[in-house]
Design a protein around this motif. Structure first.
Motif, mmCIF file in Angstrom:
data_model
loop_
_atom_site.group_PDB
_atom_site.id
_atom_site.type_symbol
_atom_site.label_atom_id
_atom_site.label_comp_id
_atom_site.label_asym_id
_atom_site.label_seq_id
_atom_site.Cartn_x
_atom_site.Cartn_y
_atom_site.Cartn_z
ATOM 1 N N TYR B 317 13.994 -50.409 -11.384
ATOM 2 C CA TYR B 317 13.039 -50.395 -12.497
ATOM 3 C C TYR B 317 12.688 -51.824 -12.900
ATOM 4 O O TYR B 317 13.544 -52.691 -12.961
ATOM 5 C CB TYR B 317 13.689 -49.644 -13.658
ATOM 6 C CG TYR B 317 12.837 -49.538 -14.889
ATOM 7 C CD1 TYR B 317 11.743 -48.669 -14.920
ATOM 8 C CD2 TYR B 317 13.129 -50.295 -16.011
ATOM 9 C CE1 TYR B 317 10.976 -48.556 -16.058
ATOM 10 C CE2 TYR B 317 12.349 -50.182 -17.153
ATOM 11 C CZ TYR B 317 11.272 -49.320 -17.167
ATOM 12 O OH TYR B 317 10.505 -49.223 -18.305
ATOM 13 N N ASN B 318 11.436 -52.018 -13.211
ATOM 14 C CA ASN B 318 11.032 -53.365 -13.575
ATOM 15 C C ASN B 318 10.101 -53.365 -14.772
ATOM 16 O O ASN B 318 9.401 -54.326 -15.024
ATOM 17 C CB ASN B 318 10.344 -54.029 -12.372
ATOM 18 C CG ASN B 318 10.720 -55.488 -12.279
ATOM 19 O OD1 ASN B 318 11.402 -55.996 -13.157
ATOM 20 N ND2 ASN B 318 10.247 -56.161 -11.250
ATOM 21 N N GLY B 319 10.089 -52.217 -15.481
ATOM 22 C CA GLY B 319 9.108 -52.051 -16.550
ATOM 23 C C GLY B 319 9.539 -52.667 -17.863
ATOM 24 O O GLY B 319 10.463 -53.488 -17.924
ATOM 25 N N LYS B 320 8.914 -52.203 -18.899
ATOM 26 C CA LYS B 320 9.206 -52.785 -20.205
ATOM 27 C C LYS B 320 10.522 -52.262 -20.753
ATOM 28 O O LYS B 320 11.036 -51.239 -20.294
ATOM 29 C CB LYS B 320 8.055 -52.473 -21.174
ATOM 30 C CG LYS B 320 7.687 -51.002 -21.227
ATOM 31 C CD LYS B 320 6.352 -50.792 -21.929
ATOM 32 C CE LYS B 320 5.869 -49.366 -21.635
ATOM 33 N NZ LYS B 320 4.561 -49.070 -22.228
ATOM 34 N N LEU B 321 11.059 -52.954 -21.699
ATOM 35 C CA LEU B 321 12.324 -52.629 -22.344
ATOM 36 C C LEU B 321 13.497 -52.665 -21.373
ATOM 37 O O LEU B 321 14.563 -52.118 -21.639
ATOM 38 C CB LEU B 321 12.285 -51.243 -23.005
ATOM 39 C CG LEU B 321 11.293 -51.064 -24.160
ATOM 40 C CD1 LEU B 321 11.321 -49.631 -24.642
ATOM 41 C CD2 LEU B 321 11.621 -52.015 -25.289
ATOM 42 N N LYS B 322 13.337 -53.258 -20.187
ATOM 43 C CA LYS B 322 14.415 -53.263 -19.201
ATOM 44 C C LYS B 322 15.704 -53.801 -19.799
ATOM 45 O O LYS B 322 16.778 -53.259 -19.603
ATOM 46 C CB LYS B 322 14.013 -54.098 -17.986
ATOM 47 C CG LYS B 322 15.133 -54.220 -16.981
ATOM 48 C CD LYS B 322 14.714 -54.895 -15.700
ATOM 49 C CE LYS B 322 15.956 -55.132 -14.863
ATOM 50 N NZ LYS B 322 15.672 -55.276 -13.444
ATOM 51 N N GLY B 323 15.556 -54.882 -20.576
ATOM 52 C CA GLY B 323 16.732 -55.516 -21.179
ATOM 53 C C GLY B 323 17.548 -54.557 -22.016
ATOM 54 O O GLY B 323 18.779 -54.597 -22.007
ATOM 55 N N TYR B 324 16.862 -53.640 -22.721
ATOM 56 C CA TYR B 324 17.589 -52.689 -23.550
ATOM 57 C C TYR B 324 18.050 -51.487 -22.728
ATOM 58 O O TYR B 324 19.158 -50.988 -22.886
ATOM 59 C CB TYR B 324 16.712 -52.206 -24.704
ATOM 60 C CG TYR B 324 16.264 -53.335 -25.594
ATOM 61 C CD1 TYR B 324 17.140 -53.856 -26.550
ATOM 62 C CD2 TYR B 324 15.019 -53.901 -25.461
ATOM 63 C CE1 TYR B 324 16.752 -54.914 -27.346
ATOM 64 C CE2 TYR B 324 14.617 -54.962 -26.248
ATOM 65 C CZ TYR B 324 15.492 -55.468 -27.197
ATOM 66 O OH TYR B 324 15.109 -56.519 -27.980
ATOM 67 N N LEU B 325 17.134 -51.027 -21.858
ATOM 68 C CA LEU B 325 17.432 -49.815 -21.096
ATOM 69 C C LEU B 325 18.688 -49.971 -20.235
ATOM 70 O O LEU B 325 19.415 -49.002 -19.989
ATOM 71 C CB LEU B 325 16.249 -49.443 -20.204
ATOM 72 C CG LEU B 325 15.124 -48.679 -20.900
ATOM 73 C CD1 LEU B 325 13.973 -48.456 -19.937
ATOM 74 C CD2 LEU B 325 15.641 -47.335 -21.427
ATOM 75 N N GLU B 326 18.933 -51.195 -19.783
ATOM 76 C CA GLU B 326 20.101 -51.425 -18.922
ATOM 77 C C GLU B 326 21.390 -50.919 -19.559
ATOM 78 O O GLU B 326 22.308 -50.500 -18.866
ATOM 79 C CB GLU B 326 20.231 -52.912 -18.607
ATOM 80 C CG GLU B 326 19.636 -53.266 -17.263
ATOM 81 C CD GLU B 326 19.861 -54.729 -16.918
ATOM 82 O OE1 GLU B 326 19.948 -55.019 -15.727
ATOM 83 O OE2 GLU B 326 19.972 -55.569 -17.832
ATOM 84 N N PHE B 327 21.460 -50.979 -20.863
ATOM 85 C CA PHE B 327 22.710 -50.577 -21.521
ATOM 86 C C PHE B 327 22.783 -49.080 -21.809
ATOM 87 O O PHE B 327 23.847 -48.565 -22.134
ATOM 88 C CB PHE B 327 22.875 -51.353 -22.837
ATOM 89 C CG PHE B 327 23.039 -52.817 -22.609
ATOM 90 C CD1 PHE B 327 24.261 -53.312 -22.100
ATOM 91 C CD2 PHE B 327 22.010 -53.703 -22.841
ATOM 92 C CE1 PHE B 327 24.401 -54.667 -21.875
ATOM 93 C CE2 PHE B 327 22.167 -55.053 -22.592
ATOM 94 C CZ PHE B 327 23.356 -55.550 -22.117
#
Lengths: 744, 744
Positions: B317-327
């Motif tokens: 995945y490379n979309g938006k909110l990636k930083g948050y979604l990772e957790f």
């Protein structure tokens, strides 16, 4: 066997042992007369000093037969003392009644004979005569054995030939006649044969419907192997408890050859133990690894060469004399095998001696271990070669055997193109092993030695008679009378002479034979489903044949005690492990066309099979131990009863006044107390006793008045105080609500 | 702890336990007042009837604290009787001196407390008060515990923080304070940590010179694992002998919930045993298999889904909110894990109850086994997935995760071509596990609960004070006095209330934690050579932290005896087995370029590794047993000494006239004799006694005159007769030659 004199046919002269307990054969053919006379006088003196009655007759050739009898009251004392020793070492759990001079009736001929055996063989310090046949001072004493109980043996043999299945009573009888070590072999073969019925039936079904190399039959066989081995372990334990021999190894006396490094006096029991460090023994035992490798190389290369030349001659060579040459490798093999084996055995004996075991039991165990390894190689390697090398890779390897043509010589060779590996050769070998080889083995083991023994006796009798004729002229009448058997002893003496010449019975060999059979079944049984049936039939005969051998071809063995079949148990474990791997591999290789077998899928099969084996073994052993826990529970109950008796006895004793007695010394508790503060005990001021020793059992509360206040503080009864609190606390809890309502 | 009153600081008010042996907490918040009063009265009556002194104070909220004290003479009697019972069941080998009314000083606080525990918890038939907290009639008794010995604990903790290595004395101290079960944990972590020094040193060398995935380091690690597990077995046995707890399981009392099928009175010992058939229990235990499969599927699928979505988000995945979604996956996992685990645990508890174990010990053991399986899955599965699935096959699998695109939705995806598996991810995970995870675990296990406990106490104190204020208005002065702590008891009661609220200490969890750590090392240690160093450092802290937890965060556990660390021992075996396979596989896969790894060579590696493991384990266990045989020898000597004392006592007794006494009944020998003729005994004619019973010890020879003739036959001395025969026979032998010369 005076014990048996009460029973049976006293009128049968031939079978009567005339009250003889033990016989020694003294041979003096190789030493000069003066030495022989001195030695013989010492022998008789030692025996007489040990309290034995001695009688002498002449044997075959230059040998004397020394007949021994232990006076009955002495024997009774020895039996009693042996039982007391059993009790002390925890083998039996009830203290035999009586004091040091009590005489006890033996429970069985073997118990009696064991005491006789001890009287003859134990060292003088232990109260025996110290006769060690074929060793040291007594190396001219060539045989030392009790006499067979002819009546009992023949009756037993007759009974067994009429029935198919032995009972526990039969095993008890074997134990009563020959001791536990022999009885364990019969218990093992009996249990094993009964278990064989399952794969035999499965095998018949498999033979009819599944054919060889069936996955279902192979798996069933592996499971059967694991279950049998685990069950036998439990059965063995049960029998050991039944026969009161559990843990009997500890009370065996030291071997004469045992060398110890230090003597340790145990502070608790006061026993002096002669200790040889365990790590030293273990590091010496590690020499087993080079020994096993050497044996593997020596025997292995012999087998490989034989195998290769046999294949070469039968499959490649096509020249003249082929019909005769085919047998040459096997003949050469048979001729060189004994030499190699005997060399390896002598090496094994030296190793075992070096390993320095404390008791004869442990020594025998280590020796059997080594012969197990050699047996394993000679028995299984040829078939393993066929199964895993010759059949799968024959096509690639056999043409290379054709060294002769390469070296330029020109024989008539079968064409290479023609060469096809005979894939059924493996199965044929298995069929041969389970049928023909078993029958041949039986003949070799039992029939031939018997015929040899009988002929040898006839020849000796003939020679003795010749000597007798020449001798008569030259001696006094008194001596002549000594050399002529009294007419009513004739048959008895003839029998004793025959027994003195007979082989010693080695029960380990018989056990080993059964283990090897089990190994064939576990390793190769899947190739032909009727293998277990063949083994089952063979074992019916084997059991009786072995008993025939024991009673008619061999000397009666001293009734040694054991609580297991020994190292073969480990062998069974190893065989069932290898068996699983082998069965998996055989099924994988032989089921389909051999060319399609891939290494990776074969390895995967093996890997899975091994994990399955490990899990299965764990499960089966857990399950069986849970299910058959009766005998351990009984044993525990016996130990409990002993301790309860001890407790009661000590109470009775302390109750009766004036017996200061040998009560158990209680340890001083205060000084042994663990100081929970670790390494810094608070030293109490010198002279003043610590508050603890002052009033140890006082319930007046110590420490401070605070404690007393706490425990006596509440003016009312505890229960009432609690009730008041409950009322107050639950009211205050419920009260919150009404209060707030009030406020509102 | 009156026993300790002799030592240390009596003036320290806060640490004084005021002679309280045991505390019960009775909560009545959920039931109505009348019921509470009845229950409480019954409670006090039962306790008083069992001979205990009772005192009551109010606890936090709607609860009462019941303080118990066993009068010292009664306690001494109980300690003595417990020792007698130990003796009867073969746990100790010297009979404690004295009769039924003897009082004994306890050797340690834990021995004393054990008797107190029995007085409180044993059923009335056994002489206890029958209080079973949280169960049945007493489900409102929410806590039952002894008070901590503050002085001893803080002193010990202070000492340990100053030194690096514990001694056997420290372990003895733990045992004296908390009983053997807890002491075994400390012995284990201590032994394990000492052993860790070896791989830690090797690891440093390996890290400097060999790098990760080294064959040498991997082999060393596997050998170390096997040696450690086998050594620990021996060490455990030694400690069990040292602490007199060997085989202590047999004398444990039945659980209240145990259901038996029949009562068996043992004929030998007279004990009545309540038996539940072993096969039934085993077949119920087989339910472990579906349970384990279910746990594996439930936890496994959760882990796989979490893992997959994490990989998807971080790598694909490379979309938006990636930083948050990772957790998100990890958070969801952490949230759902407790629910699943608690469901599985309740299932496990039901299973264990159904398996119907006789003693609490066996019950705990079975329960631990199940939680071991669950722990195993949650702890090791993620790393196993990384090591064996994600890294080797990631390139093939990860693109398939891209379900979203396939389902037609259009997110911003990282291009497939770009995707490369991060091969160092496995190593990173191992580093995380051995460093960060251990520190976090320590915080989670020890720091957070401590902070929580302290804050909770503060909050309750505050609330109680509030209640107190509201309450004061509404009750009589007498009741008020009950609800206000006396000033000199204030600190003591505060401490007791805090302890009553504390958690129970579960030593199994701590042992399990160490096993999981050992598992990480065995399974994945080869990936990063510094793992053992990390564990070693962690364990230094862990040991002290666990002791801190035990003494300051938890209730003092009842001093239960045990002779082992329990089912974790089997777990260690399994882990060292799997560890060998895993190490071999990791070294094989990760050493070279991953693309070149072939399945067949990998399987061959595994297969060879497994055989090596089996052989190594057998060798190591044989060697260690041979080398460290001291404690079994000592035990044997003690048993021997007991029996010798018994023998001497019985001789003394039979020697003194007029003591008919409780001697061991001897069995009647004649009827128990084995009839060696099998099933056909020769019946002696009725009435006439058989020749045997007539004169059993007579050495006059029986049977016939032939025997007498044989033994008395030769007119001269035996020795002379033999000598004559030797002369005659050797002369006739030598005579042959001269004669022929003469004739010539």
């Amino acid at each position: 066997m005076s014990w048996l004199a009460g029973y049976g046919k006293l009128d049968d002269e031939e079978n009567d042992n005339l009250g003889v307990d033990w016989v020694l054969q003294y041979e003096f053919g190789d030493i000069d007369q003066a030495q022989a006379i001195t030695e013989f006088r010492t022998l008789v003196r030692d025996l007489t000093e040990a309290g034995l009655r001695v009688q002498v007759r002449h044997g075959h050739g230059s040998s004397l037969l020394v007949f021994l009898r232990v006076p009955r009251d002495q024997l009774g004392r020895m039996v009693h003392q042996s039982r007391v020793k059993d009790f002390l070492f925890g083998i039996i759990h009830t203290l035999p009644d009586g004091d040091e001079n009590t005489t006890a009736d033996s429970e069985s001929p073997s118990e009696e004979l064991r005491s006789v055996y001890h009287a003859v063989s134990w060292s003088k310090e232990l109260g025996g005569a110290g006769i060690t046949p074929n060793h040291g001072k007594w190396k001219n004493v060539t045989a030392s054995f009790p006499l067979h109980d002819q009546d009992a043996c023949s009756q037993l043999l007759r009974q067994w030939s009429r029935k198919t299945n032995l009972t526990i009573k039969d095993l008890d009888t074997i134990r009563a006649l020959f001791g536990e070590k022999v009885a364990f072999y019969y218990a093992f073969i009996h249990c094993y044969s009964l278990f064989l019925i399952v794969p035999a039936v499965l095998g018949i079904i498999g033979w009819l419907y599944l054919g060889p190399y069936s996955i279902v039959y192979g798996s069933a066989l592996c499971i059967w192997c694991v279950v049998f081995v685990e069950y036998w372990k439990i059965r063995e334990h049960d029998l050991a408890v039944r026969w009161n021999v559990k843990g009997v190894g500890v009370l065996k006396v030291n071997r004469a050859q045992y060398q110890w490094e230090k003597e340790v006096r145990d502070p608790v029991s006061g026993q002096v133990m002669k200790v040889f460090p365990g790590w030293k023994q273990f590091s010496r035992q590690l020499l087993l690894i080079p020994f096993a490798s050497m044996a593997a190389i020596a025997l292995g290369s012999l087998i490989v060469v034989t195998f290769a030349s046999e294949v070469f001659i039968s499959e490649v060579y096509n020249g003249k004399l082929k019909g005769y040459l085919e047998f040459v490798p096997t003949i050469l093999f048979s001729l060189s095998l004994p030499a190699i084996t005997s060399f390896l055995t002598s090496l094994a004996t030296r190793l075992t001696k070096y390993e320095n075991y404390r008791t004869q039991d442990l020594y025998d165990l280590a020796q059997t271990q080594k012969s197990f390894i050699m047996n394993f190689i000679t028995s299984f390697l040829p078939t393993i070669l066929t199964a895993y090398i010759y059949v799968p890779f024959g096509k690639q390897i056999v043409p290379h055997l054709d060294l002769l043509r390469r070296s330029g010589l020109n024989f008539d060779m079968a064409s290479h193109a023609e060469f096809e590996v005979d894939t059924s050769r493996f199965q044929q070998e298995v069929i041969y092993l389970s049928m023909t080889a078993q029958v041949l083995g039986f003949g070799e083991e039992i029939v031939i030695p018997y015929v040899k023994h009988v002929l040898w006796q006839k020849w000796r009798d003939y020679r003795d008679r010749q000597h007798g004729l020449t001798r008569q002229r030259s001696f006094s009448t008194a001596t002549d009378l000594l050399l002529i058997d009294p007419p009513d002893e004739g048959k008895f003496l003839k029998r004793v002479r025959s027994e003195a010449d007979a082989d010693e019975y080695k029960v380990e060999d018989d056990i080993l034979e059964m283990c090897v059979q089990f190994g064939y079944l576990a390793l190769f049984g899947v190739a032909w489903p009727l293998v277990p049936l063949g083994f089952l039939l063979n074992n019916w005969l084997e059991l009786r044949g072995d008993f025939f051998k024991l009673t008619l071809e061999c000397q009666r063995p001293p009734p040694i005690r054991a609580d297991s079949i020994g190292p073969c148990l480990l062998g069974l474990d190893v065989l069932s492990w290898l068996g699983t791997l082998s069965t998996a591999a055989i099924v994988h290789i032989y089921r389909g066309p051999m060319a399609e077998v891939k290494l990776s899928s074969l390895l995967l099969t093996l890997f899975v099979a091994e994990q399955a084996y490990l899990i299965l073994r764990f499960t089966v052993s857990t399950a069986l131990q849970k299910i058959f826990n009766g005998s351990s529970r009984r044993e525990e109950a016996q130990r409990y009863a002993l301790r309860k008796n001890f407790l009661e006895a000590s109470h009775t004793q302390s109750g009766s006044p004036g017996s200061p007695g040998s009560r158990v010394r209680q340890r001083v508790r205060f000084h042994e107390r663990v100081n929970v503060y670790g390494s810094e005990p608070t030293p109490s001021p010198d002279g003043s006793p610590s508050p603890e020793t002052e009033k140890p059992h006082d319930d007046v509360l110590r420490g401070s008045d605070r404690e007393a206040e706490f425990w006596n503080g509440l003016s009312c009864d505890t229960s009432d105080a609690g009730v008041k609190m409950i009322r107050a606390l639950s009211a205050s809890k419920v009260g919150d609500e009404p209060k707030s309502t009030k406020e509102a």
